[in-house]
Design a protein around this motif. Structure first.
Motif, PDB file in Angstrom:
ATOM      1  N   ALA A   1       5.000  -1.605   0.555  1.00 46.26           N
ATOM      2  CA  ALA A   1       5.960  -1.254   1.623  1.00 46.26           C
ATOM      3  C   ALA A   1       5.236  -1.149   2.965  1.00 46.26           C
ATOM      4  O   ALA A   1       5.711  -1.681   3.982  1.00 46.26           O
ATOM      5  N   ALA A   2       4.085  -0.478   2.972  1.00 48.78           N
ATOM      6  CA  ALA A   2       3.330  -0.322   4.232  1.00 48.78           C
ATOM      7  C   ALA A   2       2.874  -1.684   4.743  1.00 48.78           C
ATOM      8  O   ALA A   2       2.905  -1.954   5.951  1.00 48.78           O
ATOM      9  N   SER A   3       2.461  -2.551   3.816  1.00 46.45           N
ATOM     10  CA  SER A   3       1.943  -3.857   4.252  1.00 46.45           C
ATOM     11  C   SER A   3       3.057  -4.690   4.891  1.00 46.45           C
ATOM     12  O   SER A   3       2.828  -5.419   5.853  1.00 46.45           O
TER      13      SER A   3
ATOM     14  N   ILE B   1       2.623   6.086   5.560  1.00 50.86           N
ATOM     15  CA  ILE B   1       2.985   5.812   4.158  1.00 50.86           C
ATOM     16  C   ILE B   1       1.716   5.648   3.313  1.00 50.86           C
ATOM     17  O   ILE B   1       1.592   6.205   2.215  1.00 50.86           O
ATOM     18  N   LEU B   2       0.746   4.903   3.860  1.00 47.60           N
ATOM     19  CA  LEU B   2      -0.516   4.717   3.110  1.00 47.60           C
ATOM     20  C   LEU B   2      -1.218   6.060   2.898  1.00 47.60           C
ATOM     21  O   LEU B   2      -1.680   6.376   1.793  1.00 47.60           O
ATOM     22  N   ALA B   3      -1.288   6.857   3.978  1.00 47.21           N
ATOM     23  CA  ALA B   3      -2.015   8.124   3.907  1.00 47.21           C
ATOM     24  C   ALA B   3      -1.366   9.076   2.903  1.00 47.21           C
ATOM     25  O   ALA B   3      -2.041   9.674   2.060  1.00 47.21           O
TER      26      ALA B   3
ATOM     27  N   THR C   1      -8.279  -5.733   0.531  1.00 46.87           N
ATOM     28  CA  THR C   1      -8.087  -7.146   0.176  1.00 46.87           C
ATOM     29  C   THR C   1      -6.890  -7.729   0.931  1.00 46.87           C
ATOM     30  O   THR C   1      -6.950  -8.856   1.437  1.00 46.87           O
ATOM     31  N   LEU C   2      -5.799  -6.951   1.009  1.00 41.73           N
ATOM     32  CA  LEU C   2      -4.621  -7.426   1.766  1.00 41.73           C
ATOM     33  C   LEU C   2      -4.994  -7.681   3.224  1.00 41.73           C
ATOM     34  O   LEU C   2      -4.583  -8.680   3.815  1.00 41.73           O
ATOM     35  N   CYS C   3      -5.783  -6.763   3.782  1.00 42.19           N
ATOM     36  CA  CYS C   3      -6.200  -6.934   5.190  1.00 42.19           C
ATOM     37  C   CYS C   3      -7.050  -8.202   5.334  1.00 42.19           C
ATOM     38  O   CYS C   3      -6.888  -8.956   6.302  1.00 42.19           O
TER      39      CYS C   3
ATOM     40  N   GLY D   1      17.332 -12.272   3.182  1.00 37.43           N
ATOM     41  CA  GLY D   1      17.295 -11.045   3.981  1.00 37.43           C
ATOM     42  C   GLY D   1      16.212 -11.055   5.042  1.00 37.43           C
ATOM     43  O   GLY D   1      15.902 -10.035   5.644  1.00 37.43           O
ATOM     44  N   LYS D   2      15.617 -12.233   5.275  1.00 32.59           N
ATOM     45  CA  LYS D   2      14.626 -12.366   6.361  1.00 32.59           C
ATOM     46  C   LYS D   2      14.804 -13.758   6.978  1.00 32.59           C
ATOM     47  O   LYS D   2      15.378 -14.644   6.341  1.00 32.59           O
ATOM     48  N   PRO D   3      14.319 -13.944   8.212  1.00 29.43           N
ATOM     49  CA  PRO D   3      14.590 -15.223   8.865  1.00 29.43           C
ATOM     50  C   PRO D   3      13.941 -16.399   8.118  1.00 29.43           C
ATOM     51  O   PRO D   3      12.774 -16.319   7.764  1.00 29.43           O
TER      52      PRO D   3
HETATM   53  C1  FPP Z   1       4.011 -10.739   3.588  1.00 30.53           C
HETATM   54  O1  FPP Z   1       3.668 -12.083   3.577  1.00 30.53           O
HETATM   55  C2  FPP Z   1       2.784  -9.890   3.817  1.00 30.53           C
HETATM   56  C3  FPP Z   1       1.788  -9.657   2.937  1.00 30.53           C
HETATM   57  C4  FPP Z   1       1.854 -10.233   1.581  1.00 30.53           C
HETATM   58  C5  FPP Z   1       0.595  -8.823   3.234  1.00 30.53           C
HETATM   59  C6  FPP Z   1       0.500  -8.257   4.627  1.00 30.53           C
HETATM   60  C7  FPP Z   1      -0.775  -7.485   4.802  1.00 30.53           C
HETATM   61  C8  FPP Z   1      -1.126  -6.863   5.935  1.00 30.53           C
HETATM   62  C9  FPP Z   1      -0.245  -6.845   7.143  1.00 30.53           C
HETATM   63  C10 FPP Z   1      -2.437  -6.142   5.995  1.00 30.53           C
HETATM   64  C11 FPP Z   1      -2.249  -4.669   6.152  1.00 30.53           C
HETATM   65  C12 FPP Z   1      -2.022  -4.049   4.833  1.00 30.53           C
HETATM   66  C13 FPP Z   1      -1.655  -2.747   4.610  1.00 30.53           C
HETATM   67  C14 FPP Z   1      -1.560  -2.231   3.232  1.00 30.53           C
HETATM   68  C15 FPP Z   1      -1.352  -1.807   5.708  1.00 30.53           C
HETATM   69  P1  FPP Z   1       4.491 -13.172   4.369  1.00 30.53           P
HETATM   70  O2  FPP Z   1       4.380 -12.913   5.839  1.00 30.53           O
HETATM   71  O3  FPP Z   1       4.081 -14.505   3.882  1.00 30.53           O
HETATM   72  O4  FPP Z   1       5.956 -12.918   3.828  1.00 30.53           O
HETATM   73  P2  FPP Z   1       7.282 -12.531   4.573  1.00 30.53           P
HETATM   74  O5  FPP Z   1       7.958 -13.831   4.773  1.00 30.53           O
HETATM   75  O6  FPP Z   1       8.004 -11.656   3.587  1.00 30.53           O
HETATM   76  O7  FPP Z   1       6.967 -11.834   5.843  1.00 30.53           O
END
Ligand code: FPP
Ligand code: MG
Length: 328
Positions: free
Chosen positions: A82-84, A119-121, A145-147, A228-230
């Motif tokens: 959710a935070a990401s 949310i992360l904290a 890793t996400l970052c 639900g997203k563009p």
């Molecule tokens: C959605 O992808 C986004 C992710 C899978 C990861 C995003 C990660 C960060 C912003 C790093 C920071 C992380 C944290 C935990 C704070 P997309 O853009 O391909 O999909 P979408 O179309 O749903 O936006």
């Protein structure tokens, strides 16, 4: 057609308990903070990562309820996700998420960044307060890793030389890594043997790769009202994903240049977006991406071979099919 409701069934009770677990973790003394988090968390999304953690835990205890440790695992992975997304919408300047205004569109980017941090904290503190530090350590590792995935992706945006290998590395970091950690955290929570934890990590990783490839296909083929997203956001952001990469791989240099020129115009030219997405679809880009997606789904299924039959195992297998069939 496999439904998400059927997949959730073996852990339906635990998913209800998860709502209470999350609500408890997010009690705030500051009303505006509570309101922000409420908005950020109230549209729950598919909760695939929580379902993964709970099903992986349930594999170890067929017929019995999953315990508090599994709920901590599910809370951690779902809240990291959710935070990401909140931060992702700030980075992408996206105005819509899950069919509603994104938090940045509603409250401004500065508030959305802090809400994601909050949310992360709270998630990490709540996991520690519940006494499950091993699960917090396992899941929190995915945040970095996400970052890394996001950093790599932003370096590649609007670059014409993104290869299939680059793309797979990016989606491995930004999506598959958290799905891998979701499944393995569930096993860890249920004190499964190390071999099982590792197999579930591989399962989640392969499923996550299939999941993100499908997401990137839907960006070409689905409409806003369904996802639900563009839609076509990737092209507008100059993101080269697998459908376009597959077409570029099979094109001569001159056509590659034409397609990349079209991509450059996509930022603020909706005719260029329509033209390029049409070209990608007509040239077999979607079909090629579907093939790659299916091979990851098959790799995920293979990790479950040899496990005794159980409702959780069937649901994890169905999740592989659902990933390929889903329309949002
Ligand atoms: C959605 O992808 C986004 C992710 C899978 C990861 C995003 C990660 C960060 C912003 C790093 C920071 C992380 C944290 C935990 C704070 P997309 O853009 O391909 O999909 P979408 O179309 O749903 O936006
Ligand atoms: Mg995005």
């Amino acid at each position: 057609m496999v439904t998400l409701d059927a997949i959730r069934k073996p852990v339906a009770e635990a998913l209800e308990q998860l709502d209470a677990t999350i609500a408890q973790a997010f009690v705030s003394r500051i009303a505006p903070a509570a309101e922000m988090v409420d908005y950020g968390l109230s549209s729950k999304g598919k909760r695939i990562r929580a379902v993964l953690a709970l099903l992986a835990a349930s594999l170890e205890t067929p017929g019995a309820a999953v315990g508090q440790r599994a709920l901590t695992a599910a809370m951690c992975v779902e809240m990291i996700h959710a935070a990401s997304l909140i931060h992702d919408d700030v980075i992408d300047e996206s105005s819509k998420r899950r069919g509603r205004m994104s938090l940045n569109a509603l409250l401004g980017s500065h508030n959305a960044v802090v809400a994601g941090d909050y949310i992360l904290a709270r998630t990490i503190s709540a996991g520690l307060e519940r006494g499950h530090s091993d699960i917090v350590a396992h899941t929190a590792a995915a945040i970095a890793t996400l970052c890394e995935g996001e950093i790599l992706q932003s370096l590649h945006a609007r670059r014409s030389d993104t290869s299939r290998a680059d793309y797979l590395e990016i989606i491995g970091l930004k999506t598959a890594s958290l799905m891998a950690v979701s499944a393995s955290a569930g096993s860890l929570a249920a004190e499964a043997p190390q071999q099982r934890v590792e197999a579930m990590h591989r399962y989640g990783y392969a499923l996550g790769m299939a999941f993100q490839i499908k997401d990137d296909i839907l960006d070409y083929t689905a409409c806003d009202a369904t996802t639900g997203k563009p839609s076509h956001n990737d092209l507008r952001e100059g993101k080269i994903t697998l459908p376009l990469i597959a077409v570029l791989e099979n094109s001569a240099q001159q056509r590659q240049s034409q397609l990349l020129e079209l991509l450059c115009r996509c930022r603020d030219d909706s005719e260029a977006v329509a033209a390029l997405s049409g070209e990608v679809i007509r040239s077999g880009g979607i079909a090629a991406a579907e093939t790659a997606m299916q091979s990851y789904a098959d790799a995920a299924r293979a990790e479950l071979e040899g496990l005794p039959d159980s409702p959780a195992r069937s649901a994890l297998l169905d999740l592989c099919t659902y990933t390929g069939q889903r329309e949002r």
